[in-house]
Every structure is written in C-alpha cells, then in structure tokens.
Write a protein that holds these residues in place. Structure first.
Motif, PDB file in Angstrom:
ATOM      1  N   ALA A 166      51.881 -55.232  -3.366  1.00  0.00           N
ATOM      2  CA  ALA A 166      52.614 -53.403  -2.876  1.00  0.00           C
ATOM      3  C   ALA A 166      54.447 -54.419  -2.825  1.00  0.00           C
ATOM      4  O   ALA A 166      54.576 -54.946  -1.958  1.00  0.00           O
ATOM      5  N   TYR A 167      54.786 -53.547  -3.943  1.00  0.00           N
ATOM      6  CA  TYR A 167      56.490 -54.232  -3.690  1.00  0.00           C
ATOM      7  C   TYR A 167      56.989 -52.495  -2.712  1.00  0.00           C
ATOM      8  O   TYR A 167      56.930 -51.531  -3.286  1.00  0.00           O
ATOM      9  N   LEU A 168      57.924 -53.356  -1.967  1.00  0.00           N
ATOM     10  CA  LEU A 168      58.739 -52.325  -1.187  1.00  0.00           C
ATOM     11  C   LEU A 168      59.869 -52.234  -1.550  1.00  0.00           C
ATOM     12  O   LEU A 168      60.367 -53.152  -1.616  1.00  0.00           O
ATOM     13  N   PRO A 169      60.796 -51.606  -1.529  1.00  0.00           N
ATOM     14  CA  PRO A 169      62.163 -51.045  -1.907  1.00  0.00           C
ATOM     15  C   PRO A 169      62.919 -51.674  -0.668  1.00  0.00           C
ATOM     16  O   PRO A 169      62.685 -50.874   0.911  1.00  0.00           O
ATOM     17  N   ILE A 170      63.763 -52.099  -0.281  1.00  0.00           N
ATOM     18  CA  ILE A 170      65.070 -53.159   0.360  1.00  0.00           C
ATOM     19  C   ILE A 170      66.002 -52.368   0.138  1.00  0.00           C
ATOM     20  O   ILE A 170      66.476 -52.408  -0.946  1.00  0.00           O
ATOM     21  N   GLY A 171      66.901 -52.688   1.133  1.00  0.00           N
ATOM     22  CA  GLY A 171      68.109 -52.267   1.421  1.00  0.00           C
ATOM     23  C   GLY A 171      68.736 -50.993   1.038  1.00  0.00           C
ATOM     24  O   GLY A 171      68.183 -50.254   1.175  1.00  0.00           O
ATOM     25  N   PRO A 172      70.347 -51.215  -0.196  1.00  0.00           N
ATOM     26  CA  PRO A 172      71.045 -52.071   0.147  1.00  0.00           C
ATOM     27  C   PRO A 172      71.998 -52.840   0.668  1.00  0.00           C
ATOM     28  O   PRO A 172      72.088 -52.152   2.129  1.00  0.00           O
ATOM     29  N   LEU A 173      72.084 -54.002   1.511  1.00  0.00           N
ATOM     30  CA  LEU A 173      71.997 -54.694   2.564  1.00  0.00           C
ATOM     31  C   LEU A 173      73.416 -55.319   1.971  1.00  0.00           C
ATOM     32  O   LEU A 173      74.172 -55.245   1.023  1.00  0.00           O
ATOM     33  N   LYS A 174      73.765 -55.569   3.176  1.00  0.00           N
ATOM     34  CA  LYS A 174      75.075 -55.981   2.772  1.00  0.00           C
ATOM     35  C   LYS A 174      75.509 -57.176   2.784  1.00  0.00           C
ATOM     36  O   LYS A 174      75.106 -58.684   4.008  1.00  0.00           O
ATOM     37  N   GLY A 175      76.669 -57.770   2.117  1.00  0.00           N
ATOM     38  CA  GLY A 175      75.844 -59.207   1.126  1.00  0.00           C
ATOM     39  C   GLY A 175      77.471 -59.966   1.249  1.00  0.00           C
ATOM     40  O   GLY A 175      77.520 -61.439   1.315  1.00  0.00           O
ATOM     41  N   THR A 176      78.499 -58.449   1.598  1.00  0.00           N
ATOM     42  CA  THR A 176      79.752 -59.603   2.041  1.00  0.00           C
ATOM     43  C   THR A 176      80.463 -58.826   3.496  1.00  0.00           C
ATOM     44  O   THR A 176      80.427 -57.985   3.021  1.00  0.00           O
ATOM     45  N   ASP A 213      67.144 -29.214  -1.989  1.00  0.00           N
ATOM     46  CA  ASP A 213      67.541 -27.645  -3.528  1.00  0.00           C
ATOM     47  C   ASP A 213      69.188 -28.455  -3.773  1.00  0.00           C
ATOM     48  O   ASP A 213      70.513 -27.569  -3.750  1.00  0.00           O
ATOM     49  N   LYS A 214      69.144 -29.180  -3.416  1.00  0.00           N
ATOM     50  CA  LYS A 214      70.761 -30.247  -3.460  1.00  0.00           C
ATOM     51  C   LYS A 214      70.945 -31.386  -4.634  1.00  0.00           C
ATOM     52  O   LYS A 214      69.548 -32.126  -4.755  1.00  0.00           O
ATOM     53  N   PRO A 215      71.244 -31.555  -5.411  1.00  0.00           N
ATOM     54  CA  PRO A 215      71.297 -32.744  -6.436  1.00  0.00           C
ATOM     55  C   PRO A 215      70.747 -34.114  -6.045  1.00  0.00           C
ATOM     56  O   PRO A 215      71.360 -34.457  -4.965  1.00  0.00           O
ATOM     57  N   GLY A 216      69.518 -34.677  -6.463  1.00  0.00           N
ATOM     58  CA  GLY A 216      69.266 -35.753  -5.354  1.00  0.00           C
ATOM     59  C   GLY A 216      69.000 -36.663  -6.502  1.00  0.00           C
ATOM     60  O   GLY A 216      69.008 -36.512  -7.803  1.00  0.00           O
ATOM     61  N   SER A 217      69.593 -37.928  -6.510  1.00  0.00           N
ATOM     62  CA  SER A 217      69.341 -39.399  -6.946  1.00  0.00           C
ATOM     63  C   SER A 217      68.574 -40.165  -6.727  1.00  0.00           C
ATOM     64  O   SER A 217      68.042 -40.903  -5.694  1.00  0.00           O
ATOM     65  N   THR A 218      67.165 -40.360  -7.530  1.00  0.00           N
ATOM     66  CA  THR A 218      66.603 -42.174  -7.414  1.00  0.00           C
ATOM     67  C   THR A 218      67.391 -42.885  -7.983  1.00  0.00           C
ATOM     68  O   THR A 218      68.785 -43.104  -8.209  1.00  0.00           O
ATOM     69  N   ASN A 219      66.759 -44.535  -7.112  1.00  0.00           N
ATOM     70  CA  ASN A 219      67.539 -45.353  -7.201  1.00  0.00           C
ATOM     71  C   ASN A 219      66.586 -46.635  -8.239  1.00  0.00           C
ATOM     72  O   ASN A 219      65.696 -46.347  -7.821  1.00  0.00           O
ATOM     73  N   MET A 220      67.738 -47.705  -8.046  1.00  0.00           N
ATOM     74  CA  MET A 220      67.030 -48.825  -8.655  1.00  0.00           C
ATOM     75  C   MET A 220      67.511 -50.160  -7.401  1.00  0.00           C
ATOM     76  O   MET A 220      68.927 -49.697  -7.430  1.00  0.00           O
ATOM     77  N   GLY A 221      66.339 -50.406  -7.197  1.00  0.00           N
ATOM     78  CA  GLY A 221      67.558 -51.560  -6.534  1.00  0.00           C
ATOM     79  C   GLY A 221      66.184 -53.180  -6.280  1.00  0.00           C
ATOM     80  O   GLY A 221      65.651 -52.843  -7.232  1.00  0.00           O
ATOM     81  N   ILE A 222      66.921 -54.074  -5.126  1.00  0.00           N
ATOM     82  CA  ILE A 222      65.904 -55.103  -4.965  1.00  0.00           C
ATOM     83  C   ILE A 222      64.100 -54.410  -4.304  1.00  0.00           C
ATOM     84  O   ILE A 222      64.966 -53.778  -3.592  1.00  0.00           O
ATOM     85  N   SER A 223      62.823 -54.877  -4.672  1.00  0.00           N
ATOM     86  CA  SER A 223      61.562 -54.359  -3.869  1.00  0.00           C
ATOM     87  C   SER A 223      60.778 -55.389  -3.585  1.00  0.00           C
ATOM     88  O   SER A 223      61.340 -56.925  -4.559  1.00  0.00           O
ATOM     89  N   VAL A 224      60.264 -55.800  -2.909  1.00  0.00           N
ATOM     90  CA  VAL A 224      59.622 -57.493  -2.684  1.00  0.00           C
ATOM     91  C   VAL A 224      58.207 -56.624  -1.624  1.00  0.00           C
ATOM     92  O   VAL A 224      57.560 -55.522  -1.784  1.00  0.00           O
ATOM     93  N   ARG A 225      57.922 -58.274  -2.226  1.00  0.00           N
ATOM     94  CA  ARG A 225      55.858 -57.839  -1.672  1.00  0.00           C
ATOM     95  C   ARG A 225      55.995 -57.963   0.113  1.00  0.00           C
ATOM     96  O   ARG A 225      55.799 -58.615   0.818  1.00  0.00           O
ATOM     97  N   LYS A 226      55.460 -57.121  -0.152  1.00  0.00           N
ATOM     98  CA  LYS A 226      55.075 -55.907   1.523  1.00  0.00           C
ATOM     99  C   LYS A 226      54.080 -56.606   1.833  1.00  0.00           C
ATOM    100  O   LYS A 226      53.959 -57.018   2.768  1.00  0.00           O
ATOM    101  N   ASP A 227      53.149 -56.893   0.941  1.00  0.00           N
ATOM    102  CA  ASP A 227      51.517 -57.281   1.214  1.00  0.00           C
ATOM    103  C   ASP A 227      51.747 -58.797   1.495  1.00  0.00           C
ATOM    104  O   ASP A 227      51.244 -59.628   3.049  1.00  0.00           O
ATOM    105  N   TRP A 228      52.809 -59.646   0.495  1.00  0.00           N
ATOM    106  CA  TRP A 228      53.193 -61.055   1.429  1.00  0.00           C
ATOM    107  C   TRP A 228      54.112 -61.117   2.751  1.00  0.00           C
ATOM    108  O   TRP A 228      53.501 -61.949   3.414  1.00  0.00           O
ATOM    109  N   LEU A 229      54.668 -59.693   2.917  1.00  0.00           N
ATOM    110  CA  LEU A 229      55.234 -59.889   3.964  1.00  0.00           C
ATOM    111  C   LEU A 229      53.815 -59.391   5.204  1.00  0.00           C
ATOM    112  O   LEU A 229      54.267 -60.900   6.279  1.00  0.00           O
ATOM    113  N   ASP A 230      53.524 -58.457   5.220  1.00  0.00           N
ATOM    114  CA  ASP A 230      52.591 -58.345   6.158  1.00  0.00           C
ATOM    115  C   ASP A 230      51.222 -59.804   6.100  1.00  0.00           C
ATOM    116  O   ASP A 230      50.955 -60.814   7.619  1.00  0.00           O
TER     117      ASP A 230
END
Length: 556
Positions: A339-349, A187-204
């Motif tokens: 299967a693409y798994l979203p990750i992050g946001p990672l700290k780059g610096t 019940d509050k403003p909510g935002s989806t996002n874009m980011g990096i997704s990685v192959r979950k099936d390959w990780l597994d």
C-alpha cells in the motif's frame, strides 16, 4: 526559420522519393510505405459527406478502436455521424508505426487524410506546415461551416475557451484542436497532484510514524533497510525515483518548480529551480540519501520506466514519486499487502515554502488538425460540431448508463468497468467509455468535465483522505507548462529549439553530479555560469512572455 524550413523541405523531398518509388498510396485502399495500420474506406457508411480520418490505434492493451463495433458507446457515437449525414473513413495505424507514418505523409504532402492526430509533430515542424498551407485554420472552418455548436464550445464562455486561447497562433488563427479536461472539487476547480508516496504497510509492520519532516523521511528509509521491511534478508529498500530533472516530489519539498523553467502558479513569475533559494539545501539532502545508500542511484537519468518498474516489481521501493491517488503500482510489487501512502509536501528548508506539484484543473494537450486534402469543409465543420456536442462529451466521459455509469442521487458515477483497473473486463464484455475506446490519445480528442469526487470515491480511504487534505494547499507549481503557455511565435520556437536540448542535458548532468558528489557546491557560481552560457536566461524570458500572454487573456 530558414534552417527549419530547409529541414522540412529536405524531409519532404526524401518522402516524395519514397512515394514515387513505391507508388502514391490511394486514400481509398493501400497504406503508406512503412505503415502497418488498417484502412477502412467502405465501412461505417452513414451519410453523403465523406471525411478521411487517420490516427494511431489505442495504446490500451484491451480496448481497441479497430474493434469498436463491439461497443454500444461506439454505436451511439455513430448516430451522431448519421444525424450530420457524414461518412467517416478510418485509417488506423499501429501505435509504434504512427510517428513514422505521420512524418512521412506530412513531409511528402500527398495521400494526406482530411483530419488526423498530429500530436507527435513538434512546434517548429507543425508551424512550418502551417506556413506551407498543409494545415488549415480550424477557426475559419468553425466560422464558415459550423452549425454553431463548435463556435459556442470555443467561445469565451464555452468549455473550450482556455484550450482555444492556448491554441491561438500569433496570426490569430487556430490550427488544431486538443484534448480538453476540466476537474472540479466541491464545484470549484480542483487539482490532483503528484508527490512522494511511501509503503504504508511497511510503516505499519515496523510500527513507524508517517514522516512529518525530511529528517523523518530519512529515518524511515533507514529503518526500512535496518529492519528488513521487505523480508528478503537484504538492506535493499530504497527511494525509487529519477532526480535528474526537478519533477520528482523531493524537489518540491524545497520549494523548487518542476522543470528547468516553470513557475509558482500563485506568483505568475517564471523562474528556474537553479535560481531558487532552496536549491543548495535540496542537493545536500539528496547527496545524503545517495551517500547512505537510501536511494536507487541507478535510476538517475533513466530514459524509460522499465528500470523503475523493475525496482517496484522486486518489492524494493519503499518510496516512489507518483500520482497521489494511483492504484496501479501496488499490484506490481507482488506483495498482496502493498500500500503506497502519499505524504507531504514536507518542509525541506527554511529558505522556502514547499510547493505542491499539481495537475492543472484545466488541461489542453495533444493536437488534431485538418489538412489541405480536406476539400469538403462542410464535412469538416460537421465533424467539429460532433466533437463539441454534449452527446459526444457524455459518451466520451461516461459511456452508456447501466454499462459504464450509474446515476446515484442525481449524479453520474462511473462503474468499476469504466476505470483504468477495469480495462481488461471492458475489453472482454465490450463495455467501455469513449475515453478508453476512441479518445485515449488516439483517434479523437477527449472532452472530460468531471468532479474529482468521482475518482476519490473509488480509491482507498487513506489516499482519498490525503487528496482532500491537499486540495486547497498553496503554493502550487504545475506538472508541465503547456497548459499555461499559448502557441509561441516562430522566432520563439526556433530560438528555444536551438537552446533547450543542450541546456537540459547540462542541467541533468550537473544535477546528477551534485547528487552523487561528483561536483561540489563550492563551485556553485561556475555551475550557474555554465547554464547561463547555454541560454538559461533567454529561455526564462521566452517562457515569461508566453505566460504573460496567457494571463492577459485568461482571468482566473
């Protein structure tokens, strides 16, 4: 301003010569030169007031507006016209012909519809048509010819208030209406996002941990290649994205905003990524990925999505930049386990906090306008009241109960046939929500006010869980500035137009060279000076004035 006006007048003269040569098109039958659409002057008779509406056919490959009579959602929509005594006459133009048709007809200023989609006109062009009187002020139609429905919708307390602010020109008038979408979570403003997704099936498959740092991400990509994650015998597993611009996910790990000028929403200060503290570390990191063959450098600066789609279809994309809850890329890999798994946001610096690139919870985009050809302003007012009515909103975002949605525990929930993945089934069965049938960027604007819980409930658990985790993440940067920038002044439009093309070209070229090692960070001052000379600071000033105007009016 004079240069722009001369450009419009020259186009108008050329268009008038075309119309004279071929004969002016009658609104009731023939099509304009170059148009391949369908005119329906005598169909859908519902009342005494007539309004001629032009728009592109939907880009949806399965659900077509020209076939609307097959859908119960359209039949219910028609009842709204009947109640208003309004007869719509539709002119449907093939999607690939719409821009040419729009530009030709508007420039000629003859054979115009009453109401049309003008989303493909840029700010400079549309404001010149406003000056020429070709486009009518919507607010005056609302004030003098609405039954109060549209006025309430666009009032300061209405659902269209933010859109109205964004669409208000410097003279105080509103010349177009837009798509409006608001998303909530809990019940509050909510935002989806874009980011990096990685192959979950390959990780597994390779028994790898989900990356928690940028070093982890590098090592994951290296392991994908070294251990042949896709099983084709080649070290071709890559990060597949386009980093020529800054809307790419990795840039946000380094605290960078998403465009050549944008802002961190919580700060409200327009900046350029070129001036942000994480910029050098960002280019060092991408240069390392490129030098070690872990990213597909052929995708840098791509002009269409075809090449990216091909990399994904070849099952080579170990990581991509996409919406965190997308489900359309997995099937295109050809791997049933993908299967693409979203990750992050990672700290780059250490120089900056990572930002999350969000789709703003309140969206206002694309444009529909009334032209000088609209003589029956009562009909225009009736149309606006329809497009701002509760019933229209319900049909657009939910459709028909039992066909496209169901009510569970007192809450509406879209059925699978109403979602993107169900388009083919919707076309076959004639069951579609208005968002697919008439508001998919085509004939009428959408009005979509929905809880994100609805979307979360129909995606894989690992995507849903990620979305829940980042829903309250801060800081954030918007995917596009348009939902925070109101209509510029004419001077701002003209000046920005003079600067932005060369500036963007130089920015992308410089970014590409730094990523590929063709330019050196040692020459940083010279690189920044080249952007300054093309007007970067002036663009920042213009954009800051627009954001300040918005913030003065809208108090979050």
């Amino acid at each position: 301003m004079l240069k722009s006006l001369r450009r419009v007048l020259s186009v108008a003269l050329a268009a008038l010569m075309i119309v004279t040569l071929f004969g002016a098109c009658a609104k009731d039958n023939a099509k304009a030169p170059g148009e391949t659409g369908t005119a329906e002057p005598n169909g859908n008779k519902t009342g005494t007031k007539t309004i001629h509406i032009m728009g592109p056919e939907s880009s949806n490959p399965y659900v077509k507006f020209a076939e609307r009579d097959r859908y119960n959602s359209w039949k219910e929509f028609e009842k709204l016209f009947q109640e208003k005594g309004l007869t719509p006459e539709f002119e449907i133009v093939a999607t690939d012909q719409y821009q040419t048709t729009l530009q030709t007809r508007m420039a000629a200023g003859v054979d115009l519809p009453d109401f049309l989609n003008v989303s493909q006109l840029d700010d400079s062009t549309i404001l010149n048509y406003v000056d020429m009187g070709t486009i009518l002020p919507v607010n005056k139609i609302i004030d003098e010819h609405s039954d109060g429905t549209a006025k309430k919708f666009f009032s300061t307390d209405g659902k269209g208030a933010r859109s109205n602010v964004l669409n208000t020109a410097e003279d105080g008038n509103v010349y177009w209406i837009s798509q409006i979408q608001a998303t909530t979570y809990d019940d509050k403003p909510g935002s989806t996002n874009m980011g990096i997704s990685v192959r979950k099936d390959w990780l597994d498959k390779l028994k790898l941990e989900v990356p928690k740092t940028t070093d982890d991400f590098y090592n994951m990509l290296k392991a994908f290649q070294d251990q042949d994650a896709n099983g084709n015998g080649q070290p071709d597993e890559v990060l597949a994205f386009d980093p020529a611009g800054f809307t790419n996910g990795i840039a946000q790990w380094f605290g960078l905003v998403t465009d050549i000028t944008s802002f961190v929403i919580e700060d409200g200060k327009v900046v350029s990524p070129w001036y942000q503290p994480g910029i050098k570390d960002y280019f060092k990191y991408l240069n390392k990925l490129a030098s070690d063959g872990l990213m597909d450098t052929s995708l840098i600066g791509l002009t269409t999505a075809d090449q990216l789609d091909q990399t994904i279809a070849q099952n080579k994309a170990g990581a991509i930049f996409t919406y965190c809850m997308q489900t359309w890329y997995e099937p295109s890999t050809g791997d049933p386990d993908a299967a693409y798994l979203p990750i992050g946001p990672l700290k780059g610096t250490d120089a900056a906090e990572p930002v999350n690139a969000i789709e703003p919870p309140f969206l206002s985009y694309n444009r529909w306008a009334f032209t000088k050809e609209c003589k029956d302003l009562d009909a225009a007012g009736a149309l606006l009241d329809i497009l701002c009515s509760d019933k229209y909103m319900e049909l657009t975002q939910w459709g028909i109960e039992g066909e496209t949605y169901e009510v569970v525990n007192g809450e509406k929930k879209l059925l699978p046939i109403a979602l993107n993945a169900g388009w083919e089934q919707a076309g076959k069965e004639g069951k579609a929500i208005g968002d697919s049938l008439w508001a998919n960027g085509s004939m009428f604007p959408k009005r979509r006010f929905v809880p994100m819980e609805n979307e979360i409930s129909v995606v894989p658990d690992y995507k849903a869980e990620y979305q829940r985790q980042v829903i309250d993440y801060h800081p954030t940067t918007p995917l596009g500035n348009s939902n925070y920038f109101p209509v510029p002044t004419k001077e701002q439009v003209e000046r920005r137009l003079e600067l932005i093309t060369d500036l963007t070209t130089q920015s992308k070229q410089l970014a590409t060279q730094l990523i590929l090692g063709q330019a050196s960070l040692d020459d940083w001052d010279a690189h920044i000076e080249s952007l300054k000379n093309l007007g970067l600071d002036e663009i920042l000033e213009i954009d800051q004035s627009l954001l300040s105007r918005y913030k003065e009016t809208i108090k979050d």
